[in-house]
Motif scaffolding. Structure first.
Motif, PDB file in Angstrom:
ATOM      1  N   ALA A  21      72.827  76.928  16.534  1.00  7.03           N
ATOM      2  CA  ALA A  21      74.290  77.709  15.799  1.00  7.03           C
ATOM      3  C   ALA A  21      74.528  78.896  17.063  1.00  7.03           C
ATOM      4  CB  ALA A  21      73.406  78.702  15.100  1.00  7.03           C
ATOM      5  N   LEU A  22      73.372  79.520  18.235  1.00  7.18           N
ATOM      6  CA  LEU A  22      74.319  79.971  19.694  1.00  7.18           C
ATOM      7  C   LEU A  22      73.318  79.167  20.664  1.00  7.18           C
ATOM      8  CD1 LEU A  22      73.485  83.610  18.163  1.00  7.18           C
ATOM      9  CD2 LEU A  22      76.031  82.711  18.615  1.00  7.18           C
ATOM     10  N   ASP A  23      74.737  79.852  21.321  1.00  7.47           N
ATOM     11  CA  ASP A  23      73.636  78.249  22.588  1.00  7.47           C
ATOM     12  C   ASP A  23      73.828  79.515  23.961  1.00  7.47           C
ATOM     13  OD1 ASP A  23      73.445  76.726  25.026  1.00  7.47           O
ATOM     14  OD2 ASP A  23      75.129  75.403  24.302  1.00  7.47           O
ATOM     15  N   ASN A  24      72.847  79.746  23.650  1.00  8.54           N
ATOM     16  CA  ASN A  24      72.802  81.342  25.051  1.00  8.54           C
ATOM     17  C   ASN A  24      73.972  81.988  25.208  1.00  8.54           C
ATOM     18  OD1 ASN A  24      71.642  82.067  28.162  1.00  8.54           O
ATOM     19  ND2 ASN A  24      72.876  81.293  28.913  1.00  8.54           N
ATOM     20  N   ALA A  25      73.816  83.282  24.093  1.00 10.30           N
ATOM     21  CA  ALA A  25      75.237  83.644  24.111  1.00 10.30           C
ATOM     22  C   ALA A  25      75.216  85.355  23.987  1.00 10.30           C
ATOM     23  CB  ALA A  25      75.623  83.384  22.421  1.00 10.30           C
ATOM     24  N   SER A  26      76.070  85.818  24.898  1.00 12.67           N
ATOM     25  CA  SER A  26      76.208  87.351  25.216  1.00 12.67           C
ATOM     26  C   SER A  26      77.401  87.783  24.470  1.00 12.67           C
ATOM     27  CB  SER A  26      76.260  87.258  27.155  1.00 12.67           C
ATOM     28  OG  SER A  26      74.890  86.478  27.248  1.00 12.67           O
ATOM     29  N   PHE A  27      77.038  89.269  24.117  1.00 12.88           N
ATOM     30  CA  PHE A  27      78.621  89.684  23.156  1.00 12.88           C
ATOM     31  C   PHE A  27      77.892  91.454  23.081  1.00 12.88           C
ATOM     32  CE2 PHE A  27      80.074  91.561  19.247  1.00 12.88           C
ATOM     33  CZ  PHE A  27      81.559  91.326  20.115  1.00 12.88           C
ATOM     34  N   SER A  28      79.021  91.990  23.507  1.00  8.20           N
ATOM     35  CA  SER A  28      78.357  93.862  23.788  1.00  8.20           C
ATOM     36  C   SER A  28      79.834  94.594  22.761  1.00  8.20           C
ATOM     37  CB  SER A  28      78.121  94.162  24.832  1.00  8.20           C
ATOM     38  OG  SER A  28      79.281  93.864  26.031  1.00  8.20           O
ATOM     39  N   VAL A  29      79.347  95.866  22.359  1.00  6.62           N
ATOM     40  CA  VAL A  29      80.187  96.076  22.260  1.00  6.62           C
ATOM     41  C   VAL A  29      80.100  97.804  22.528  1.00  6.62           C
ATOM     42  CG1 VAL A  29      82.138  96.897  20.086  1.00  6.62           C
ATOM     43  CG2 VAL A  29      81.036  95.060  20.479  1.00  6.62           C
ATOM     44  N   GLN A  30      80.850  98.426  22.919  1.00  8.74           N
ATOM     45  CA  GLN A  30      80.193 100.343  23.292  1.00  8.74           C
ATOM     46  C   GLN A  30      80.731 100.692  22.213  1.00  8.74           C
ATOM     47  OE1 GLN A  30      82.175 101.465  26.553  1.00  8.74           O
ATOM     48  NE2 GLN A  30      81.577  99.589  27.783  1.00  8.74           N
ATOM     49  N   ALA A  31      79.925 102.370  22.228  1.00  6.09           N
ATOM     50  CA  ALA A  31      80.364 103.141  21.470  1.00  6.09           C
ATOM     51  C   ALA A  31      81.617 103.086  21.528  1.00  6.09           C
ATOM     52  CB  ALA A  31      79.429 104.715  21.490  1.00  6.09           C
ATOM     53  N   GLY A  32      82.769 103.644  19.797  1.00  3.81           N
ATOM     54  CA  GLY A  32      84.112 104.122  20.335  1.00  3.81           C
ATOM     55  C   GLY A  32      85.146 102.700  20.880  1.00  3.81           C
ATOM     56  N   GLN A  33      84.617 101.502  19.892  1.00  2.62           N
ATOM     57  CA  GLN A  33      85.655 100.183  20.600  1.00  2.62           C
ATOM     58  C   GLN A  33      84.806  99.529  19.365  1.00  2.62           C
ATOM     59  OE1 GLN A  33      84.577  98.563  24.034  1.00  2.62           O
ATOM     60  NE2 GLN A  33      85.830 100.131  25.537  1.00  2.62           N
ATOM     61  N   MET A  34      85.899  98.472  19.102  1.00  5.34           N
ATOM     62  CA  MET A  34      86.225  97.796  18.762  1.00  5.34           C
ATOM     63  C   MET A  34      85.644  96.561  18.464  1.00  5.34           C
ATOM     64  SD  MET A  34      88.575  98.753  15.052  1.00  5.34           S
ATOM     65  CE  MET A  34      88.037  97.370  13.952  1.00  5.34           C
ATOM     66  N   GLY A  35      84.835  96.174  18.203  1.00  7.06           N
ATOM     67  CA  GLY A  35      85.597  94.150  18.984  1.00  7.06           C
ATOM     68  C   GLY A  35      85.145  92.841  18.025  1.00  7.06           C
ATOM     69  N   ALA A  36      85.643  92.124  17.931  1.00 11.64           N
ATOM     70  CA  ALA A  36      86.779  90.864  16.984  1.00 11.64           C
ATOM     71  C   ALA A  36      85.578  89.708  17.469  1.00 11.64           C
ATOM     72  CB  ALA A  36      88.096  90.408  16.657  1.00 11.64           C
TER      73      ALA A  36
END
Length: 233
Positions: A21-36
């Motif tokens: 379902a996830l393959d070596n996945a990386s994702f990040s969101v900083q404080a004060g930001q929106m990630g889709a």
């Protein structure tokens, strides 16, 4: 960073075989930001959100929320981190028809263990948040008296009751018309900036991507993250 997912892999059994379902996945969101988080049905975007919430434990990889590692924790520890540091906005707000609007928010404090006088003292916090999401005069209304957009705003306010560092939203606009969808995303943008929280939103509506700081495209469990201005709607 308020959310960092690093090299997360999630593998599910599927009969005699497995599904990644996830393959070596990386994702990040900083404080004060929106990630889709966007992708086709079955691409792995909901799994990425579940990993970020500590609802799914990756087979490998790291997950950090506001400085708290949640991968490898037991159920009780992950629940505590989710309760104290994460607010979740659901596709269907799941509001309780027998409760007034204000009490929908106070129910989250009840779940956190507040009772009696301590819980009653939190009514002010609930009213402040309702005011902030544009429902300041509706605390005593029944859910049946609200529109779909207003119900989703209650869901947003409810997710903020615990002053989380991270907001996670699963298709919060899928049941709304275009104008209501844009209004909810605009509200989230204002709140994220004002309260300096990080926010990750699973969405199918690519016309909204310009409202986000970063976009994670998920396909067959692979995540490719880029600045929103580099993604075409």
């Amino acid at each position: 960073m308020s959310l960092t997912v690093t090299d997360a892999t999630v593998i599910y059994p599927d009969g005699d075989s497995t599904v990644t379902a996830l393959d070596n996945a990386s994702f990040s969101v900083q404080a004060g930001q929106m990630g889709a988080i966007v992708g086709e049905s079955g691409s792995g975007k909901s799994t990425l959100l579940a990993v970020s919430a500590g609802l799914t434990v990756p087979n490998s990889g790291l997950v950090d929320v506001a400085g708290h590692r949640i991968d490898g924790k037991d159920d009780k520890e992950r629940t505590a981190i989710r309760r104290d540091h994460i607010g979740i906005i659901f596709q269907n707000p799941g509001l309780i028809s027998s409760l007034k609007v204000r009490d929908q928010l106070l129910m989250t404090d009840h779940i956190r263990g507040l009772r009696g006088k301590k819980l009653r003292e939190r009514a002010g916090r609930a009213d402040e948040l309702l005011e902030r999401v544009g429902l300041g005069n509706m605390g005593d209304r029944r859910i049946s008296q609200l529109s779909g957009g207003q119900r989703q705003r209650v869901g947003v306010a409810r997710a903020l009751m615990g002053s989380p560092e991270l907001l996670l939203a699963d298709e919060p606009t899928s049941a709304l018309d275009g104008a209501s969808s844009r209004a909810v995303i605009a509200l989230l943008r204002e709140l994220v900036t004002e309260m300096n929280v990080a926010c990750a939103v699973v969405t199918h509506d690519r016309t909204l991507l310009s409202e986000f700081d970063t976009v994670a495209e998920v396909s067959d469990g692979v995540v490719r993250q880029s600045d929103s201005h580099l993604v075409s709607a």
